[in-house]
Write an enzyme that holds these catalytic residues in place. Sequence first.
Site, PDB file in Angstrom:
ATOM      1  N   GLY A 174       0.974  -1.600   0.191  1.00  0.00           N
ATOM      2  CA  GLY A 174       0.003   0.433   0.357  1.00  0.00           C
ATOM      3  C   GLY A 174       1.210   2.251   0.363  1.00  0.00           C
ATOM      4  O   GLY A 174       2.049   1.269   0.777  1.00  0.00           O
TER       5      GLY A 174
ATOM      6  N   GLN B  81       3.449   9.593   1.275  1.00  0.00           N
ATOM      7  CA  GLN B  81       4.857   9.123   1.751  1.00  0.00           C
ATOM      8  C   GLN B  81       5.382   9.254   0.082  1.00  0.00           C
ATOM      9  O   GLN B  81       6.598   8.936   0.004  1.00  0.00           O
ATOM     10  CB  GLN B  81       4.223   7.622   1.812  1.00  0.00           C
ATOM     11  CG  GLN B  81       3.439   7.312   2.905  1.00  0.00           C
ATOM     12  CD  GLN B  81       3.316   5.595   2.824  1.00  0.00           C
ATOM     13  OE1 GLN B  81       2.825   5.267   2.092  1.00  0.00           O
ATOM     14  NE2 GLN B  81       4.571   4.979   3.099  1.00  0.00           N
TER      15      GLN B  81
ATOM     16  N   CYS C 214       6.119  -0.320   7.440  1.00  0.00           N
ATOM     17  CA  CYS C 214       5.714   0.627   7.257  1.00  0.00           C
ATOM     18  C   CYS C 214       6.955   1.496   5.913  1.00  0.00           C
ATOM     19  O   CYS C 214       8.177   1.191   6.146  1.00  0.00           O
ATOM     20  CB  CYS C 214       5.499   2.003   7.505  1.00  0.00           C
ATOM     21  SG  CYS C 214       4.836   3.844   7.140  1.00  0.00           S
ATOM     22  N   LEU C 215       7.222   1.348   4.680  1.00  0.00           N
ATOM     23  CA  LEU C 215       7.804   2.067   3.752  1.00  0.00           C
ATOM     24  C   LEU C 215       7.723   3.267   4.232  1.00  0.00           C
ATOM     25  O   LEU C 215       9.822   3.499   3.901  1.00  0.00           O
ATOM     26  CB  LEU C 215       6.875   2.025   1.900  1.00  0.00           C
ATOM     27  CG  LEU C 215       6.836   0.852   1.273  1.00  0.00           C
ATOM     28  CD1 LEU C 215       5.956   1.161   0.285  1.00  0.00           C
ATOM     29  CD2 LEU C 215       7.566   0.083   1.367  1.00  0.00           C
TER      30      LEU C 215
ATOM     31  N   HIS D  84      -4.009   0.606   7.850  1.00  0.00           N
ATOM     32  CA  HIS D  84      -2.481   1.570   7.841  1.00  0.00           C
ATOM     33  C   HIS D  84      -2.660   2.388   7.147  1.00  0.00           C
ATOM     34  O   HIS D  84      -1.867   3.561   7.129  1.00  0.00           O
ATOM     35  CB  HIS D  84      -1.403   0.560   7.556  1.00  0.00           C
ATOM     36  CG  HIS D  84      -0.093   0.580   7.107  1.00  0.00           C
ATOM     37  ND1 HIS D  84       0.723   0.539   8.171  1.00  0.00           N
ATOM     38  CD2 HIS D  84       0.041   1.796   6.353  1.00  0.00           C
ATOM     39  CE1 HIS D  84       1.796   1.337   7.413  1.00  0.00           C
ATOM     40  NE2 HIS D  84       2.017   1.932   7.103  1.00  0.00           N
ATOM     41  N   GLU D  85      -3.314   2.325   5.677  1.00  0.00           N
ATOM     42  CA  GLU D  85      -3.582   3.695   4.893  1.00  0.00           C
ATOM     43  C   GLU D  85      -4.061   4.740   5.145  1.00  0.00           C
ATOM     44  O   GLU D  85      -3.628   5.321   4.755  1.00  0.00           O
ATOM     45  CB  GLU D  85      -3.104   3.261   3.004  1.00  0.00           C
ATOM     46  CG  GLU D  85      -2.700   2.044   2.618  1.00  0.00           C
ATOM     47  CD  GLU D  85      -1.288   2.618   2.836  1.00  0.00           C
ATOM     48  OE1 GLU D  85      -0.574   3.400   2.635  1.00  0.00           O
ATOM     49  OE2 GLU D  85      -0.612   1.168   2.735  1.00  0.00           O
TER      50      GLU D  85
ATOM     51  N   HIS E 227      -1.732   7.361   7.122  1.00  0.00           N
ATOM     52  CA  HIS E 227      -1.205   8.112   6.527  1.00  0.00           C
ATOM     53  C   HIS E 227      -1.917   9.379   6.334  1.00  0.00           C
ATOM     54  O   HIS E 227      -1.657   9.786   6.142  1.00  0.00           O
ATOM     55  CB  HIS E 227      -0.809   7.244   5.193  1.00  0.00           C
ATOM     56  CG  HIS E 227       0.984   6.633   5.205  1.00  0.00           C
ATOM     57  ND1 HIS E 227       1.765   6.237   6.361  1.00  0.00           N
ATOM     58  CD2 HIS E 227       1.244   5.078   5.801  1.00  0.00           C
ATOM     59  CE1 HIS E 227       2.238   6.344   6.942  1.00  0.00           C
ATOM     60  NE2 HIS E 227       1.863   5.085   6.291  1.00  0.00           N
TER      61      HIS E 227
HETATM   62 ZN   LIG Z   1       2.927   2.684   5.728  1.00  0.00          ZN
END
Ligand SMILES: [Zn+2]
Length: 166
Positions: free
Chosen positions: A46, A51, A90-91, A132-133, A136
């Site tokens: 995701g 991000q 998480c990226l 999660h998204e 963000h």
């Molecule tokens: Zn993330």
Amino acid sequence: MAVYPIRTFGDPVLRIETKPITDIDSGVHTLAKDMIETMYDAPGVGLAANQIGISRRIAVFDANDDLGPRVMINPEIVETAGEMEMEEGCLSVPGHWWEITRPAFARVKALDLEGNEVEYAGDGLIGRVLQHELAHLDGGLLIDVLPKRVRKKALKELRDEALGFT
Ligand SMILES: [Zn+2]
């Protein structure tokens, strides 16, 4: 199409609530394609627009369920249920994984690229990715939902990393 660099912990854009999209124009279509490419390149399941430094309420995900990548424009969580602990990364916080407790099931209402109202729902990985998204897009990060003691340790590690102590 383009792969964007992913913003990481400490970048203020990750902490700002994103702005709703009012016009799903060709720019939004291009952004969605670039976000999908960036997500697969990372690789991740995701990606939220902030991000990659774009503070707009749009996210993409692919929960490995054969349906391919999906786009959520102006998504809102309309239902959650249950509770589940799951390892989550998480990226934007690369190299870290924590056992995180969140509702097991989530249902999200959003618009697709044609402006149609769509719903995404599920438990397991999809429920986790949706939550999660959405976090963000509200300026949240996964460390926010860690238990207090674990969060304190995580923040110290992340700050030391940012300062080059590790
Ligand atoms: Zn993330």
